[in-house]
Design an enzyme around this catalytic site. Sequence first.
Site, short mmCIF file in Angstrom:
data_model
loop_
_atom_site.label_atom_id
_atom_site.label_comp_id
_atom_site.label_asym_id
_atom_site.label_seq_id
_atom_site.Cartn_x
_atom_site.Cartn_y
_atom_site.Cartn_z
N SER A 239 0.82 -1.20 0.00
CA SER A 239 0.00 0.00 0.00
C SER A 239 0.87 1.26 0.00
CB SER A 239 -0.92 0.02 1.22
OG SER A 239 -0.17 0.23 2.40
N GLU A 260 6.86 -0.34 -5.20
CA GLU A 260 5.75 -0.58 -6.13
C GLU A 260 4.49 -0.49 -5.30
OE1 GLU A 260 2.86 -1.47 -8.05
OE2 GLU A 260 3.34 -3.55 -7.61
N GLU A 391 -7.80 4.97 -3.50
CA GLU A 391 -7.64 3.59 -3.95
C GLU A 391 -8.14 2.65 -2.86
OE1 GLU A 391 -4.30 0.37 -5.47
OE2 GLU A 391 -3.80 1.85 -3.95
#
Length: 484
Positions: A239, A260, A391
């Site tokens: 996250s 990432e 998100e």
Amino acid sequence: QWTVSGIMGEFVVRCFSLKKRLSSLSFRPVAAMSTLLINQPKYTWLKELGLSEDNGGVFNGTWGGKGEIPAPKRGEIVRQIGDALRKKIKVLGSLVSLEMGKIYVEGVGEVQEYVDVCDYAVGLSRMIGGPVLPSERPGHALIEQWNPVGLVGIITAFNFPVAVYGWNNAIALICGNVCLWKGAPTTPLTSVAVTKIVAEVLEQNNLPGAICSMTCGGADIGSAIAKDKQVDLVSFTGSTHVGKQVALMVQERFGRQLLELGGNNAIIVFEDADLNLVVPSALFASVGTAGQRCTTTRRLMLHESVHDEVVERLVKAYKQVRIGDPWDPSTLYGPLHTKQAVQQYLNAVEQAKQQGGTLVCGGKVMDRPGNYVEPTIFTGLAHDAPIVHTETFVPILYVIKFKTEEEAFTWNNEVKQGLSSSIFTKDMGLGDSDRDLFLHRPKGSDCGIVNVNIPTSGAEIGGAFGDTINYSKDLPLAQGIKFE
């Protein structure tokens, strides 16, 4: 417990047994839930992965060996790792499905991705070079040479418990590095099984299995890796919130980091798009892996002229998605990974309603054992609604109506997360359109992956970040969805 001595100092690797309770799946209850899985007839196949009642550590020993192993020889070892994974691909894919909750074919596909990366890395092992540059001084030459960084700490997430480690591990090994892996605390058996496979190959080549060590644990172990100066590079996948914390800890010691993190990915559909490509693309990219991919489509931007038709067709497609046990070959959509994810789903649904969204599909927790929720679609939200810019790692798709190209491109780029993006159009930029600019910054998509006429999810291993263009009229669907 045991410790890895030498390069990592006193890193404790926590032992654990196969007492895992699988809250994510709807398996039939057994007489005693405390019974070890490996002793149950249904799960005896776990022994094929070298797992036992107690898994005290993949390599119990000290660091050793001397001398350098040339890069092509390192590539040969990675090739053998790929072959070893091939032999276990189905059983390891079953374990991924068991622990993570994704459907079986996705679990097998994830192992295949590790195999493919091994093949890719083998080629790279013979191509590690450095340029020879002209020097301003007579009789001199400038030479660039790449050297191993040393110890690579790899922290991976639950949603791809095999593939993400594979990306890092295969490349790190051919570059001459050693690895310490901390997998997700909710997928420990997968981490142990993979590391046993890798360690066995290393030991068959008279190398210590500890070259690829593994530790289980939570945030305390991750923080220790991030803070330890002996870890030369920290690769973190997870996250954005946790990634920021890791970045600060690594930066505080001037360490190297590879992050990432999240993605709030959008598909933009123009008025001339082939809707027969759009609908299946949007479906698979938004509900695949139950919305738990970093490249999942979370925003679907539709030109006003096709908005209503696409929504109508997409809702019909959603209703055809077969939901069930991930091990059932006919299942296309499984459970969320944890109960916390279910609560995040419910919170997001409520926020979307409060912020003006219209629920056109899904929106509920399913009445069945396990962490199942309905794939969900909202329309009517503003492009900059707080929930749209958030998100949420669940299968919720926000459909947004736009009028102009400039509007769509601006909205695509206005979120903080920039990972993957797609446009659907028959205009490849040969006319007066600026759509070809979508592929190129600064006027186009501010994302690492930019696709044309294919969805946001997934990326080919042969390239890092870039563009993928589908010039054909086909989008093969091997999983049997129909869109009449």
